[in-house]
Design a protein around this motif. Structure first.
Motif, PDB file in Angstrom:
ATOM      1  N   PHE A  20       0.835  -1.192   0.000  1.00 48.22           N
ATOM      2  CA  PHE A  20       0.000   0.000   0.000  1.00 48.22           C
ATOM      3  C   PHE A  20       0.880   1.256   0.000  1.00 48.22           C
ATOM      4  O   PHE A  20       1.583   1.525   0.974  1.00 48.22           O
ATOM      5  N   THR A  45      -5.146  -7.013   4.647  1.00 43.59           N
ATOM      6  CA  THR A  45      -4.824  -5.591   4.756  1.00 43.59           C
ATOM      7  C   THR A  45      -3.979  -5.291   5.984  1.00 43.59           C
ATOM      8  O   THR A  45      -2.952  -4.602   5.887  1.00 43.59           O
ATOM      9  N   ALA A  49      -0.300  -3.699   5.705  1.00 45.08           N
ATOM     10  CA  ALA A  49      -0.228  -2.265   5.989  1.00 45.08           C
ATOM     11  C   ALA A  49       0.868  -1.956   7.000  1.00 45.08           C
ATOM     12  O   ALA A  49       1.153  -2.760   7.891  1.00 45.08           O
ATOM     13  N   VAL A 155      -2.947   3.224   5.259  1.00 45.70           N
ATOM     14  CA  VAL A 155      -4.213   2.581   4.901  1.00 45.70           C
ATOM     15  C   VAL A 155      -5.325   3.131   5.767  1.00 45.70           C
ATOM     16  O   VAL A 155      -5.185   3.238   6.986  1.00 45.70           O
ATOM     17  N   LEU A 157      -9.036   2.131   6.598  1.00 47.07           N
ATOM     18  CA  LEU A 157     -10.101   1.122   6.533  1.00 47.07           C
ATOM     19  C   LEU A 157     -11.438   1.763   6.878  1.00 47.07           C
ATOM     20  O   LEU A 157     -11.540   2.540   7.828  1.00 47.07           O
ATOM     21  N   PHE A 174     -10.466  -1.591  -2.897  1.00 45.60           N
ATOM     22  CA  PHE A 174      -9.219  -0.837  -2.741  1.00 45.60           C
ATOM     23  C   PHE A 174      -9.266   0.370  -3.681  1.00 45.60           C
ATOM     24  O   PHE A 174      -9.381   0.213  -4.903  1.00 45.60           O
ATOM     25  N   VAL A 184      -9.481   1.183   2.057  1.00 42.01           N
ATOM     26  CA  VAL A 184      -9.879  -0.217   1.943  1.00 42.01           C
ATOM     27  C   VAL A 184     -11.247  -0.406   2.586  1.00 42.01           C
ATOM     28  O   VAL A 184     -11.459  -0.042   3.734  1.00 42.01           O
TER      29      VAL A 184
END
Length: 228
Positions: A20, A45, A49, A155, A157, A174, A184
């Motif tokens: 990422f 993820t 991450a 990232v 989420l 994504f 994400v």
């Protein structure tokens, strides 16, 4: 496609290379995970991450997403913008969820309180006006941007789904996010009934009396996903 299946399984291992980063080609990931369970997407993820964070507004059914992500990474930073206009029921719900899931909560508030804003500007403006744009920037976007600048995640989420509005239907699991993040959405391909069933199966508390002053109407975006 249910939420529960596969929860807790490490579906994919870290590659040792950055997955990422700003400018990453996300098309292969979206193709790879288009039929994956939310739990598999979350596990992948958080394993890849460097510094993931969660954003939540504790809206109805958001507890399902928080339950899933804290099963994958219990200590993940959870960002909440307290704009000061939540219902009393929402504030009580938030306290219950914080205790239930032991959230690592980071609360960010506007530099101007709701009482101050109401006194100076006369309360929540009408939708689709320059005044409402200013209101949204003041009570939600600025605190959110401050949170991202302080925590510096790679990232972001979140619990958005394709069936929530026209803008979100055009997104994917994504996608590029603001502040150089990759956004994400592990639950993106689910339907509302899937999430409702998860909340029921796990006997999670939900928030039925909710109001977002920056959206006003359920189908609208509050602005976070529209920022570049």
């Amino acid at each position: 496609m249910g939420l529960s299946a596969g929860l807790g399984k490490q579906a994919f291992s870290a590659t040792g290379e950055r997955t990422f980063y700003q400018g990453a080609d996300l098309a292969p990931l979206n193709q790879r995970f288009k039929d994956a369970r939310p739990s598999e997407i979350m596990q992948f993820t958080v394993s890849e991450a460097v510094n993931p964070v969660v954003f939540t507004n504790f809206r109805p059914l958001a507890v399902a997403f928080l339950h899933l992500i804290t099963n994958a990474k219990p200590d993940i930073p959870v960002i909440w913008v307290d704009h000061g206009y939540n219902t009393p029921e929402t504030y009580r719900h938030i306290e219950r969820v914080i205790k239930l899931l032991d959230l690592n909560l980071y609360t960010f508030s506007p530099k101007m309180s709701a009482a101050h804003y109401n006194a100076v500007y006369g309360g929540i403006p009408e939708l689709d006006t320059p005044e409402h744009d200013f209101f949204s920037r003041t009570v939600k976007l600025e605190p959110f941007n401050r949170a991202m600048q302080e925590l510096k995640p790679d990232v972001w989420l979140n619990g958005i789904r394709h069936d929530q509005n026209a803008h979100r239907k055009g997104l994917d699991i994504f996608t590029p996010g603001n502040h150089g993040t990759i956004r994400v959405a592990p639950m993106f391909h689910l339907k509302e009934i899937d999430v409702e069933e998860y909340v029921y199966e796990h006997d999670l508390p939900d928030n039925d009396v909710y109001f977002d002053p920056t959206k006003g109407e359920e189908h609208r975006e509050c602005g976070l996903l529209l920022q570049k």
